[in-house]
Design a protein around this motif. Structure first.
Motif, PDB file in Angstrom:
ATOM      1  N   GLU A 149       0.771  -1.054  -0.109  1.00 19.34           N
ATOM      2  CA  GLU A 149      -0.116   0.179  -0.170  1.00 19.34           C
ATOM      3  C   GLU A 149       0.858   1.123  -0.031  1.00 19.34           C
ATOM      4  N   PHE A 150       0.418   2.269  -0.957  1.00 16.75           N
ATOM      5  CA  PHE A 150       1.240   3.395  -0.989  1.00 16.75           C
ATOM      6  C   PHE A 150       0.296   4.371   0.230  1.00 16.75           C
ATOM      7  N   GLU A 151       1.101   4.919   1.057  1.00 17.46           N
ATOM      8  CA  GLU A 151       0.387   5.624   2.203  1.00 17.46           C
ATOM      9  C   GLU A 151      -0.433   6.817   1.907  1.00 17.46           C
ATOM     10  N   GLY A 152      -0.023   7.235   0.628  1.00 18.92           N
ATOM     11  CA  GLY A 152      -0.762   8.576  -0.033  1.00 18.92           C
ATOM     12  C   GLY A 152      -1.935   8.094  -0.599  1.00 18.92           C
TER      13      GLY A 152
ATOM     14  N   ALA B 200      -7.843   0.253  -9.832  1.00 17.26           N
ATOM     15  CA  ALA B 200      -6.881   0.524  -8.858  1.00 17.26           C
ATOM     16  C   ALA B 200      -5.698   0.258  -9.537  1.00 17.26           C
ATOM     17  N   ARG B 201      -5.725  -0.879 -10.221  1.00 12.32           N
ATOM     18  CA  ARG B 201      -4.609  -1.511 -10.919  1.00 12.32           C
ATOM     19  C   ARG B 201      -4.114  -0.479 -12.129  1.00 12.32           C
TER      20      ARG B 201
ATOM     21  N   ILE C  19      -0.652   1.872 -12.855  1.00  8.90           N
ATOM     22  CA  ILE C  19      -0.040   1.954 -14.298  1.00  8.90           C
ATOM     23  C   ILE C  19       0.080   3.374 -14.646  1.00  8.90           C
ATOM     24  N   ALA C  20      -0.961   3.983 -14.394  1.00 10.82           N
ATOM     25  CA  ALA C  20      -1.048   5.575 -14.888  1.00 10.82           C
ATOM     26  C   ALA C  20       0.031   6.294 -14.293  1.00 10.82           C
ATOM     27  N   ASN C  21       0.000   5.754 -12.798  1.00  8.62           N
ATOM     28  CA  ASN C  21       1.153   6.726 -12.171  1.00  8.62           C
ATOM     29  C   ASN C  21       2.854   6.250 -12.370  1.00  8.62           C
TER      30      ASN C  21
ATOM     31  N   HIS D 154       7.961   2.318 -15.012  1.00  5.56           N
ATOM     32  CA  HIS D 154       9.240   2.919 -14.880  1.00  5.56           C
ATOM     33  C   HIS D 154       9.962   2.280 -13.473  1.00  5.56           C
ATOM     34  N   GLY D 155       9.188   2.358 -12.601  1.00  3.27           N
ATOM     35  CA  GLY D 155       9.451   2.021 -11.353  1.00  3.27           C
ATOM     36  C   GLY D 155      10.155   0.600 -11.143  1.00  3.27           C
TER      37      GLY D 155
END
Lengths: 159, 159
Positions: A95-98, A130-131, A135-137, A141-142
């Motif tokens: 989970e990304f806490e943001g 959510a998935r 991907i859009a975020n 790349h990461g």
């Protein structure tokens, strides 16, 4: 250098990642489970990583902070389901806490063949949307940076 | 009695369940989080449930055993991601120990409207095949029994 294969079919909850490394599975597993090593490769190159918590057993948690050159912080957390092992792989939440509540489930497996290791991971989100947002975020790349950095780290550590 | 709506689209990783209960959300949340209450409704009617572990916070675990009339035992376990709350719901992993590694991620939300509560849950498996196997193994029967039993239990407890 080996290629990272990312599969994310339209309308699916999952993202699958496959990458081969020129190292035995025990070494790759160590690079995934020793927090000092993880901090050297997980995430895009431009971010630095600090591990806040890393409790590697069933119902243990992990948490880490990525910091960008401008000082912006991105914090991630999850829990381990089952105790990670080379034989059974790693199963964890993420989970990304943001974006609280937008949790994914991940399973990472390690398969050795002739001294090389294929890492296969699957991540499933609670919704297709959510998935798609991940991907859009810039997830891809990461992932590609992480896998390339891991290949470099593996060359620097002892088997 | 209200109907339990189960949605499992072909080729999807997810199973969604929606059910309305004639009780306020705080009471329904209590029935989902107090292990003594959970043991009264979770699972098919023919099974009895014993809670082995129930640690209701982030990185806490749970484990319970269902026993059939012939003495057969079915054990399930998981971990909580985030501390369950009425506002944020419950996020947890889920695994039948008889099929180790076949883990699902679940999110359960509680929405109150005019004193009644809609419970919505989504469960995503690591693969579509795993989800299909759960359905083939009689998941729907267990869900419908559980939801009907929960409606009965809610009538017996104080608000």
């Amino acid at each position: 250098m080996s290629d990272t294969v990312i599969t994310a079919r339209p309308g699916s909850h999952s993202v699958e990642i496959t990458r081969e490394f020129d190292a035995p599975a025990a070494l790759v597993f160590r690079a995934y489970t020793d927090p000092d090593l993880v901090a050297q490769w997980l995430g895009p190159r431009r971010l630095t990583m600090k591990v806040d918590n890393w409790t590697l057993h069933h119902a243990g948690g992990y948490r880490y902070i990525h910091t960008d050159p401008e000082g912006g912080e991105y914090t991630f957390r999850g829990v381990f389901h089952g105790t990670p092992s080379l034989a059974d792989g790693i199963i964890q939440t993420f989970e990304f806490e943001g974006m609280p509540g937008d949790v994914a489930l991940e399973k990472i497996d390690f398969t050795e063949h002739n001294g090389r290791t294929t890492v296969h991971s699957v991540s499933v989100g609670l919704s297709v949307e959510a998935r798609d947002q991940h991907i859009a975020n810039g997830m891809e790349h990461g992932i590609r940076d992480s896998m390339d950095r891991l290949a470099e780290v593996l060359k620097t550590i002892e088997g």
